[in-house]
Design a protein around this motif. Structure first.
Motif, PDB file in Angstrom:
ATOM      1  N   GLY A 163      -6.102  11.678   1.723  1.00  0.00           N
ATOM      2  CA  GLY A 163      -6.675  10.497   2.357  1.00  0.00           C
ATOM      3  C   GLY A 163      -6.859   9.310   1.433  1.00  0.00           C
ATOM      4  N   ARG A 164      -6.123   9.283   0.332  1.00  0.00           N
ATOM      5  CA  ARG A 164      -6.205   8.170  -0.605  1.00  0.00           C
ATOM      6  C   ARG A 164      -5.024   7.233  -0.385  1.00  0.00           C
ATOM      7  NH1 ARG A 164      -7.686  12.276  -5.069  1.00  0.00           N
ATOM      8  NH2 ARG A 164      -9.938  12.044  -5.106  1.00  0.00           N
ATOM      9  N   TYR A 165      -5.278   5.956  -0.661  1.00  0.00           N
ATOM     10  CA  TYR A 165      -4.248   4.935  -0.584  1.00  0.00           C
ATOM     11  C   TYR A 165      -4.317   4.101  -1.854  1.00  0.00           C
ATOM     12  CZ  TYR A 165      -4.337   6.153   4.342  1.00  0.00           C
ATOM     13  OH  TYR A 165      -4.296   6.830   5.526  1.00  0.00           O
TER      14      TYR A 165
ATOM     15  N   GLN B 286       0.842  -1.188   0.000  1.00  0.00           N
ATOM     16  CA  GLN B 286       0.000   0.000   0.000  1.00  0.00           C
ATOM     17  C   GLN B 286       0.880   1.243   0.000  1.00  0.00           C
ATOM     18  OE1 GLN B 286      -3.685   0.133   2.320  1.00  0.00           O
ATOM     19  NE2 GLN B 286      -2.784   1.832   3.447  1.00  0.00           N
TER      20      GLN B 286
ATOM     21  N   ASN C  14       0.842   5.592   0.101  1.00  0.00           N
ATOM     22  CA  ASN C  14       0.024   6.743   0.468  1.00  0.00           C
ATOM     23  C   ASN C  14      -0.197   7.631  -0.745  1.00  0.00           C
ATOM     24  OD1 ASN C  14      -0.144   5.997   3.156  1.00  0.00           O
ATOM     25  ND2 ASN C  14       1.742   7.051   3.686  1.00  0.00           N
TER      26      ASN C  14
ATOM     27  N   LYS D 134      -9.824   7.129   2.646  1.00  0.00           N
ATOM     28  CA  LYS D 134     -10.021   7.146   4.087  1.00  0.00           C
ATOM     29  C   LYS D 134     -11.114   8.164   4.381  1.00  0.00           C
ATOM     30  CE  LYS D 134      -7.660   7.812   8.456  1.00  0.00           C
ATOM     31  NZ  LYS D 134      -6.408   8.169   9.104  1.00  0.00           N
ATOM     32  N   GLU D 135     -12.099   7.728   5.145  1.00  0.00           N
ATOM     33  CA  GLU D 135     -13.190   8.633   5.473  1.00  0.00           C
ATOM     34  C   GLU D 135     -12.692   9.725   6.408  1.00  0.00           C
ATOM     35  OE1 GLU D 135     -16.871   6.943   6.748  1.00  0.00           O
ATOM     36  OE2 GLU D 135     -16.653   5.234   5.411  1.00  0.00           O
ATOM     37  N   LYS D 136     -13.087  10.945   6.093  1.00  0.00           N
ATOM     38  CA  LYS D 136     -12.710  12.080   6.938  1.00  0.00           C
ATOM     39  C   LYS D 136     -13.691  12.168   8.090  1.00  0.00           C
ATOM     40  CE  LYS D 136     -10.732  14.717   3.166  1.00  0.00           C
ATOM     41  NZ  LYS D 136     -10.794  15.925   2.367  1.00  0.00           N
ATOM     42  N   SER D 137     -13.158  12.502   9.258  1.00  0.00           N
ATOM     43  CA  SER D 137     -14.046  12.671  10.404  1.00  0.00           C
ATOM     44  C   SER D 137     -14.838  13.957  10.232  1.00  0.00           C
ATOM     45  CB  SER D 137     -13.238  12.694  11.702  1.00  0.00           C
ATOM     46  OG  SER D 137     -12.327  13.759  11.667  1.00  0.00           O
TER      47      SER D 137
END
Length: 135
Positions: free
Chosen positions: A47-49, A41, A43, A118-121
């Motif tokens: 927030g993408r992987y 994986q 980065n 990745k979901e942002k808070s």
């Protein structure tokens, strides 16, 4: 991705069993064995992987066949088309496909690369602003 590969193998050869563990004595052949052999994986931005995963789809030909190597070669050619795309919440295209025959067993290697988010808070928004003016 493993389930997507299994679905394609079932479409290709519904009568051939698919194993996740070892194929050995007591198991029915011909058979497929699907194993994940590598995953990495990287980065990305915002927030993408980017995740790359490699699988080894092994095909064990019929023990009574007089042309085991030809059976493996034929299955390898069929797997090129069958595993070019798999369905995992939409279609994913294979990045690299190759095969080799080792000890009369086909090893078909396939790589898939996906972008994950990745979901942002969720930050609470300001409810009300009161302003005071002094003179």
């Amino acid at each position: 991705m493993l389930n997507g590969i299994r679905e394609k193998l079932l479409e290709l050869e519904p009568e051939i069993p698919i194993y996740n563990e070892q194929v050995g004595e007591g198991n029915q052949v011909p058979a497929f064995l699907v194993m994940q052999i590598k995953s990495e994986q990287l980065n990305g931005l915002n927030g993408r992987y980017i995740r790359s995963t490699q699988y080894d789809v092994q095909y064990f030909p019929d023990l009574n066949s007089s042309s085991k190597i030809e059976d493996c070669r034929s299955m390898g050619e069929r797997l090129y088309e069958a595993l070019a795309y798999i369905n995992v919440n939409g279609q994913i295209r294979a990045k690299a496909l190759s095969y080799e025959i080792i000890n009369r067993v086909l090893h078909f290697y396939v790589n898939f690369t996906v972008t994950l988010f990745k979901e942002k808070s969720v930050e609470p928004k300001m409810q009300k602003l009161e302003e005071e003016v002094r003179t």
